[in-house]
Design a protein around this motif. Structure first.
Motif, PDB file in Angstrom:
ATOM      1  N   VAL A 202      42.443  41.133  44.971  1.00 51.23           N
ATOM      2  CA  VAL A 202      42.893  42.531  45.137  1.00 51.23           C
ATOM      3  C   VAL A 202      42.860  43.238  43.783  1.00 51.23           C
ATOM      4  O   VAL A 202      42.410  44.382  43.656  1.00 51.23           O
ATOM      5  CB  VAL A 202      44.324  42.568  45.734  1.00 51.23           C
ATOM      6  N   ASN A 203      43.312  42.523  42.750  1.00 47.89           N
ATOM      7  CA  ASN A 203      43.376  43.120  41.420  1.00 47.89           C
ATOM      8  C   ASN A 203      41.992  43.495  40.890  1.00 47.89           C
ATOM      9  O   ASN A 203      41.805  44.566  40.301  1.00 47.89           O
ATOM     10  CB  ASN A 203      44.079  42.143  40.467  1.00 47.89           C
ATOM     11  N   TYR A 204      41.003  42.638  41.086  1.00 52.39           N
ATOM     12  CA  TYR A 204      39.645  42.959  40.607  1.00 52.39           C
ATOM     13  C   TYR A 204      39.048  44.119  41.411  1.00 52.39           C
ATOM     14  O   TYR A 204      38.260  44.894  40.901  1.00 52.39           O
ATOM     15  CB  TYR A 204      38.746  41.716  40.647  1.00 52.39           C
ATOM     16  N   ARG A 205      39.441  44.209  42.659  1.00 55.46           N
ATOM     17  CA  ARG A 205      38.976  45.344  43.485  1.00 55.46           C
ATOM     18  C   ARG A 205      39.556  46.635  42.921  1.00 55.46           C
ATOM     19  O   ARG A 205      38.857  47.618  42.719  1.00 55.46           O
ATOM     20  CB  ARG A 205      39.439  45.110  44.922  1.00 55.46           C
ATOM     21  N   GLU A 206      40.879  46.596  42.660  1.00 54.54           N
ATOM     22  CA  GLU A 206      41.561  47.826  42.225  1.00 54.54           C
ATOM     23  C   GLU A 206      41.276  48.148  40.755  1.00 54.54           C
ATOM     24  O   GLU A 206      41.179  49.311  40.383  1.00 54.54           O
ATOM     25  CB  GLU A 206      43.069  47.691  42.463  1.00 54.54           C
ATOM     26  N   SER A 207      41.148  47.128  39.915  1.00 56.00           N
ATOM     27  CA  SER A 207      40.963  47.374  38.484  1.00 56.00           C
ATOM     28  C   SER A 207      39.530  47.748  38.148  1.00 56.00           C
ATOM     29  O   SER A 207      39.291  48.610  37.316  1.00 56.00           O
ATOM     30  CB  SER A 207      41.317  46.133  37.670  1.00 56.00           C
ATOM     31  N   TYR A 208      38.581  47.076  38.773  1.00 57.20           N
ATOM     32  CA  TYR A 208      37.184  47.248  38.351  1.00 57.20           C
ATOM     33  C   TYR A 208      36.298  47.800  39.461  1.00 57.20           C
ATOM     34  O   TYR A 208      35.075  47.869  39.306  1.00 57.20           O
ATOM     35  CB  TYR A 208      36.622  45.901  37.868  1.00 57.20           C
ATOM     36  N   GLY A 209      36.891  48.129  40.590  1.00 58.97           N
ATOM     37  CA  GLY A 209      36.106  48.701  41.693  1.00 58.97           C
ATOM     38  C   GLY A 209      35.127  47.710  42.317  1.00 58.97           C
ATOM     39  O   GLY A 209      34.143  48.111  42.936  1.00 58.97           O
ATOM     40  N   MET A 210      35.403  46.420  42.154  1.00 58.83           N
ATOM     41  CA  MET A 210      34.476  45.439  42.733  1.00 58.83           C
ATOM     42  C   MET A 210      34.646  45.359  44.252  1.00 58.83           C
ATOM     43  O   MET A 210      35.722  45.603  44.781  1.00 58.83           O
ATOM     44  CB  MET A 210      34.706  44.052  42.094  1.00 58.83           C
ATOM     45  N   HIS A 211      33.554  44.982  44.925  1.00 57.26           N
ATOM     46  CA  HIS A 211      33.581  44.846  46.390  1.00 57.26           C
ATOM     47  C   HIS A 211      34.158  43.462  46.722  1.00 57.26           C
ATOM     48  O   HIS A 211      33.441  42.513  47.028  1.00 57.26           O
ATOM     49  CB  HIS A 211      32.165  44.987  46.942  1.00 57.26           C
ATOM     50  N   CYS A 212      35.493  43.358  46.572  1.00 58.24           N
ATOM     51  CA  CYS A 212      36.172  42.061  46.758  1.00 58.24           C
ATOM     52  C   CYS A 212      36.971  42.072  48.058  1.00 58.24           C
ATOM     53  O   CYS A 212      37.718  43.014  48.317  1.00 58.24           O
ATOM     54  CB  CYS A 212      37.143  41.807  45.612  1.00 58.24           C
ATOM     55  N   ASN A 213      36.826  41.011  48.830  1.00 59.13           N
ATOM     56  CA  ASN A 213      37.440  40.952  50.171  1.00 59.13           C
ATOM     57  C   ASN A 213      38.207  39.652  50.365  1.00 59.13           C
ATOM     58  O   ASN A 213      37.721  38.589  49.965  1.00 59.13           O
ATOM     59  CB  ASN A 213      36.342  40.995  51.231  1.00 59.13           C
ATOM     60  N   ASN A 214      39.349  39.751  51.007  1.00 64.54           N
ATOM     61  CA  ASN A 214      40.090  38.553  51.406  1.00 64.54           C
ATOM     62  C   ASN A 214      39.982  38.362  52.916  1.00 64.54           C
ATOM     63  O   ASN A 214      40.367  39.257  53.688  1.00 64.54           O
ATOM     64  CB  ASN A 214      41.582  38.709  51.089  1.00 64.54           C
ATOM     65  N   GLY A 215      39.502  37.212  53.329  1.00 62.74           N
ATOM     66  CA  GLY A 215      39.593  36.849  54.737  1.00 62.74           C
ATOM     67  C   GLY A 215      40.805  35.945  54.863  1.00 62.74           C
ATOM     68  O   GLY A 215      40.816  34.844  54.313  1.00 62.74           O
ATOM     69  N   ILE A 216      41.844  36.440  55.545  1.00 63.73           N
ATOM     70  CA  ILE A 216      43.044  35.604  55.717  1.00 63.73           C
ATOM     71  C   ILE A 216      42.825  34.812  57.001  1.00 63.73           C
ATOM     72  O   ILE A 216      43.156  35.262  58.100  1.00 63.73           O
ATOM     73  CB  ILE A 216      44.322  36.461  55.789  1.00 63.73           C
TER      74      ILE A 216
END
Ligand code: NDP
Ligand code: GDP
Length: 418
Positions: A202-216
């Motif tokens: 989540v942090n890399y998504r919010e900090s660097y705008g990366m397309h990062c996803n969590n599948g729970i």
């Protein structure tokens, strides 16, 4: 013109990098991606040196495997055995480890992936109590290392990242069913390590705008579900002793006796049912029968991993069946499939006995398989995934149990020592 074509070719590239490709999910995901024809539309992707010949390869799926003194590629061996995959060089394996940053940077630079699926992990909850620090290093910090390798390699803006998050994040029941908004309360070193993984994504998504996803993902099983406690070769010799008793191997670790070959509860049950059915085994021991899980099929779940990375906007999704069954119900369904009735017996008795030729099986319980802290109930609400990804699981609980029991009967018939 040439520049535009080159740019388009680059944006059309579909190059996946999978950590944990030798695991249950990694193997199904590799199959799925190869089936989907991951390739560069016009430009080949990498130079390969094979038998002294240098050629340009249309590599599609890359996987990271660990160096092991024993065979650890059993689940993907069929992909190599397939001449199409092999000759067209569709799957390439790289030695690596989530604990080794330099190695991750090198692999990422070489592969230039467009999609990364981070499935590699020390994935066993009970073992994580024994190997807490290692679990934190691989499952927590390993995720950070991989994300950082992508940024360091200049892929932060282009790559899409899938993180194998888990329902173990919910741990102690706060709410039923669990959704993306349910508070986390992990109950094991595994859950805590995965919590770090979740938040760094989540942090890399919010900090660097990366397309990062969590599948729970809630528990998902298959005939490929892990069937070994922990390969002894990976443990320090001073901590282990292997002994054979009653024709089975036992691993003695820290003075405790862990039978080798028993792991996730579903596979432990279906292996035992198969062996009892074939008359190869008379005893197996289970722990907490009242724990309940939302069990799906791994094949269904890897499709969702891929779907998440095809969305324009990154997000986090609960993936579950929204159906809950206790361990006891899993045992019942498995024995029902081979036409056996069960007689339950109380705590402290270390055997599941089969009364020969009576069609009755006694199921017993041992404290040995209880955890220091238990996750009693997991039930997921996959509504968001249904709405946004159009995803629904296809394989039912009964079909899952049937497939697993049948596969284990086939396996044990062919090789009673499996
Ligand atoms: P498996 O245990 O079957 O596979 C784990 C994979 O990770 C294996 O390929 C293993 O390699 C690899 N691995 C272990 N340690 C390292 C390391 N230090 N560096 C690199 N790779 C490593 O797990 P599953 O396929 O069932 O699960 C896939 C992922 O999804 C895991 O992250 C798991 O925690 C998570 N998850 C699984 C759920 C489930 O129900 N299956 C539920 C929710 C999340 P090797 O073969 O050499 O051991
Ligand atoms: P987990 O949900 O990732 O921990 O998956 P497991 O398959 O390891 O365990 C699922 C549940 O089954 C947990 O609540 C365990 O306590 C319970 N369980 C009961 N008996 C056993 C057993 O013999 N082995 C395992 N692994 N779990 C058991």
């Amino acid at each position: 013109m040439a520049e535009t074509a080159a740019k388009k070719a680059k944006s059309d590239r579909k190059v996946a990098l999978i950590t944990g490709i030798t695991g249950q999910d990694g193997s199904y995901l590799a199959e799925l991606l190869i089936e989907k024809g991951y390739t560069s539309s016009s430009r080949p992707l990498s130079l390969c040196l094979v038998n002294g010949f240098c050629f340009v390869a249309a590599v599609q799926v890359h996987g990271i495997i660990r160096r092991s003194s024993s065979f650890n590629t059993g689940r993907i061996a069929h992909l190599f055995a397939n001449p199409v995959t092999h000759e067209q060089n569709k799957m390439v394996l790289h030695y690596g480890d989530l604990t080794d940053s330099t190695n991750l940077v090198k692999i990422v630079m070489e592969v230039q992936p467009t999609e990364v699926y981070n499935l590699g992990a020390m994935s066993h909850v009970k073992v994580s109590f024994d190997m807490a620090e290692y679990t934190g290093n691989v499952d927590g910090l390993g995720t950070l290392r991989l994300l950082d390798a992508l940024r360091t390699s200049g892929l932060g803006d282009s790559v899409r990242f899938y993180q194998a998050s888990t329902s173990e994040l919910y741990g102690k029941v706060q709410e039923i069913p669990q959704t993306e908004k349910t508070p986390f309360y992990p109950r094991s070193p595994y859950g805590v390590a995965k919590l770090y993984g979740y938040w760094i994504v989540v942090n890399y998504r919010e900090s660097y705008g990366m397309h990062c996803n969590n599948g729970i993902l809630f528990n998902h099983e298959s005939p490929r579900r892990g069937a070994f406690c922990w390969p002894p070769s990976r443990l320090l010799p001073c901590h282990l002793r292997l002994v054979a008793s009653r024709r089975r191997l036992h691993l003695i670790m820290d003075g405790r006796n862990l039978p080798v070959g028993e792991t996730f509860v579903t596979r432990k049950i279906t292996r035992a049912v198969a062996k009892i059915h074939l008359g190869q085994q008379e005893s197996v021991t289970l722990g907490n029968l009242d724990a309940s899980r939302d069990w799906g099929h791994a094949k269904d779940y890897v499709e969702m991993m891929w779907l998440m990375l095809q969305q324009d906007t990154p997000d986090d999704f609960v993936i579950a069946t929204n159906e809950e069954h206790s361990v006891r119900e899993f045992v019942e369904a498995s024995f029902r499939h081979i036409g056996k009735e069960i007689v339950w017996e109380g705590e402290g008795v270390n055997e599941v006995g089969k009364e020969k030729d009576t069609g009755i099986v006694r199921v017993k319980i041992s404290e040995r398989y209880y955890r220091p802290a238990e996750v009693e109930r997991l039930l997921g609400n996959p509504e968001k995934a249904k709405q946004k990804l159009g995803w629904t699981p296809k394989i039912s609980f009964t079909e899952l149990v049937t497939e697993m029991v049948e596969a284990d009967i086939k396996l044990m018939r062919a090789n009673p020592l499996a």
